[in-house]
Design an enzyme around this catalytic site. Structure first.
Site, PDB file in Angstrom:
ATOM      1  N   GLY A  47      45.426  29.403  30.918  1.00 14.26           N
ATOM      2  CA  GLY A  47      44.992  28.507  31.981  1.00 14.26           C
ATOM      3  C   GLY A  47      43.545  28.773  32.323  1.00 14.26           C
ATOM      4  O   GLY A  47      43.027  29.870  32.079  1.00 14.26           O
ATOM      5  N   GLN A  52      35.995  28.816  37.315  1.00 12.30           N
ATOM      6  CA  GLN A  52      35.799  29.888  36.331  1.00 12.30           C
ATOM      7  C   GLN A  52      34.704  29.556  35.315  1.00 12.30           C
ATOM      8  O   GLN A  52      34.252  30.443  34.592  1.00 12.30           O
ATOM      9  CB  GLN A  52      37.097  30.177  35.578  1.00 12.30           C
ATOM     10  CG  GLN A  52      38.174  30.801  36.457  1.00 12.30           C
ATOM     11  CD  GLN A  52      39.412  31.082  35.636  1.00 12.30           C
ATOM     12  OE1 GLN A  52      40.257  30.220  35.462  1.00 12.30           O
ATOM     13  NE2 GLN A  52      39.514  32.290  35.097  1.00 12.30           N
ATOM     14  N   CYS A  89      43.875  37.363  33.923  1.00 14.55           N
ATOM     15  CA  CYS A  89      42.940  36.283  34.230  1.00 14.55           C
ATOM     16  C   CYS A  89      41.710  36.418  33.346  1.00 14.55           C
ATOM     17  O   CYS A  89      41.206  37.539  33.176  1.00 14.55           O
ATOM     18  CB  CYS A  89      42.548  36.377  35.706  1.00 14.55           C
ATOM     19  SG  CYS A  89      41.403  35.095  36.238  1.00 14.55           S
ATOM     20  N   LEU A  90      41.252  35.306  32.804  1.00 15.04           N
ATOM     21  CA  LEU A  90      40.073  35.350  31.935  1.00 15.04           C
ATOM     22  C   LEU A  90      38.827  35.815  32.691  1.00 15.04           C
ATOM     23  O   LEU A  90      37.869  36.266  32.077  1.00 15.04           O
ATOM     24  CB  LEU A  90      39.829  33.966  31.305  1.00 15.04           C
ATOM     25  CG  LEU A  90      40.912  33.492  30.328  1.00 15.04           C
ATOM     26  CD1 LEU A  90      40.633  32.065  29.864  1.00 15.04           C
ATOM     27  CD2 LEU A  90      41.012  34.432  29.123  1.00 15.04           C
ATOM     28  N   HIS A 131      48.733  30.378  39.790  1.00 18.41           N
ATOM     29  CA  HIS A 131      47.532  31.187  39.525  1.00 18.41           C
ATOM     30  C   HIS A 131      46.284  30.297  39.459  1.00 18.41           C
ATOM     31  O   HIS A 131      45.271  30.589  40.103  1.00 18.41           O
ATOM     32  CB  HIS A 131      47.744  31.946  38.201  1.00 18.41           C
ATOM     33  CG  HIS A 131      46.572  32.757  37.746  1.00 18.41           C
ATOM     34  ND1 HIS A 131      46.623  34.121  37.616  1.00 18.41           N
ATOM     35  CD2 HIS A 131      45.311  32.397  37.388  1.00 18.41           C
ATOM     36  CE1 HIS A 131      45.437  34.560  37.206  1.00 18.41           C
ATOM     37  NE2 HIS A 131      44.629  33.530  37.053  1.00 18.41           N
ATOM     38  N   GLU A 132      46.377  29.213  38.715  1.00 19.04           N
ATOM     39  CA  GLU A 132      45.208  28.333  38.554  1.00 19.04           C
ATOM     40  C   GLU A 132      44.870  27.611  39.859  1.00 19.04           C
ATOM     41  O   GLU A 132      43.700  27.451  40.199  1.00 19.04           O
ATOM     42  CB  GLU A 132      45.421  27.325  37.413  1.00 19.04           C
ATOM     43  CG  GLU A 132      45.610  27.943  36.037  1.00 19.04           C
ATOM     44  CD  GLU A 132      44.588  29.016  35.683  1.00 19.04           C
ATOM     45  OE1 GLU A 132      43.412  28.908  36.085  1.00 19.04           O
ATOM     46  OE2 GLU A 132      44.970  29.985  35.003  1.00 19.04           O
ATOM     47  N   HIS A 135      42.803  29.610  42.157  1.00 13.04           N
ATOM     48  CA  HIS A 135      41.370  29.639  41.824  1.00 13.04           C
ATOM     49  C   HIS A 135      40.610  28.527  42.560  1.00 13.04           C
ATOM     50  O   HIS A 135      39.439  28.680  42.889  1.00 13.04           O
ATOM     51  CB  HIS A 135      41.163  29.443  40.320  1.00 13.04           C
ATOM     52  CG  HIS A 135      41.267  30.696  39.507  1.00 13.04           C
ATOM     53  ND1 HIS A 135      40.449  31.791  39.706  1.00 13.04           N
ATOM     54  CD2 HIS A 135      42.080  31.025  38.475  1.00 13.04           C
ATOM     55  CE1 HIS A 135      40.756  32.739  38.817  1.00 13.04           C
ATOM     56  NE2 HIS A 135      41.747  32.298  38.065  1.00 13.04           N
TER      57      HIS A 135
END
Ligand code: NI
Length: 161
Positions: A47, A52, A89-90, A131-132, A135
């Site tokens: 995701g 991000q 997480c990226l 999670h997304e 953000h």
């Protein structure tokens, strides 16, 4: 298409801001969705949210293995259950941790053509959605993390211990 630079936690406060709703879905929005998906796949993530990649818009892409899901102005309209599970997480490379998330969420969003969509996400897909969407409100999973997941714990779970 282009792979974009992923902002890491601590590098830029864009990850800590509330993203703005998308008012007009145009070719630029569609190009961004495509670039975000390419960036997510290149980084082997499941995701990615627009903040991000430094863009404060309410846009996310998710693919937990069942195909690409593109969401514009997504909202969770109902949630049920609770489950603790690991996530990463990226924007926080080299770390994983456990977070409690709903087991099932109903999501309303716009698709790339501006049509309203609604769907139910369960299990790991629900986790990825939560999670997304966090953000988009400047929340990173480490804020909610119960504990770090160590390499040994990962190994044990892979071995079914
Ligand atoms: Ni993330």
């Amino acid at each position: 298409m282009a792979v974009m630079k992923i902002v890491k936690l601590g590098e830029d406060d864009v990850l800590r801001k509330k993203a703005h709703p998308v008012k007009l879905i145009d070719r630029r929005t569609q190009a961004l969705l495509k670039d975000m998906a390419e960036t997510m796949y290149a980084a082997e993530g499941v995701g990615l949210a627009a903040p991000q990649v430094g863009i404060l818009r309410r846009i996310v892409v998710i693919d937990v293995g069942d195909g690409l899901v593109e969401l514009i102005n997504p909202e969770i309209i109902s949630a049920e259950g609770a489950e603790v599970g690991a996530e990463g997480c990226l924007s926080v490379p080299g770390r994983r941790g456990t977070v409690e998330r709903p087991t099932k969420v109903v999501v309303r969003a716009l698709d790339r053509k501006g049509r309203q969509i609604e769907f139910t996400a369960e299990g790991f897909f629900a986790r990825a959605v939560c999670h997304e969407l966090d953000h988009l409100d400047g929340v990173v999973y480490v804020d909610k993390m119960i504990e770090d997941v160590t390499d040994q714990m990962m190994k044990d779970s892979e071995e079914g211990k």
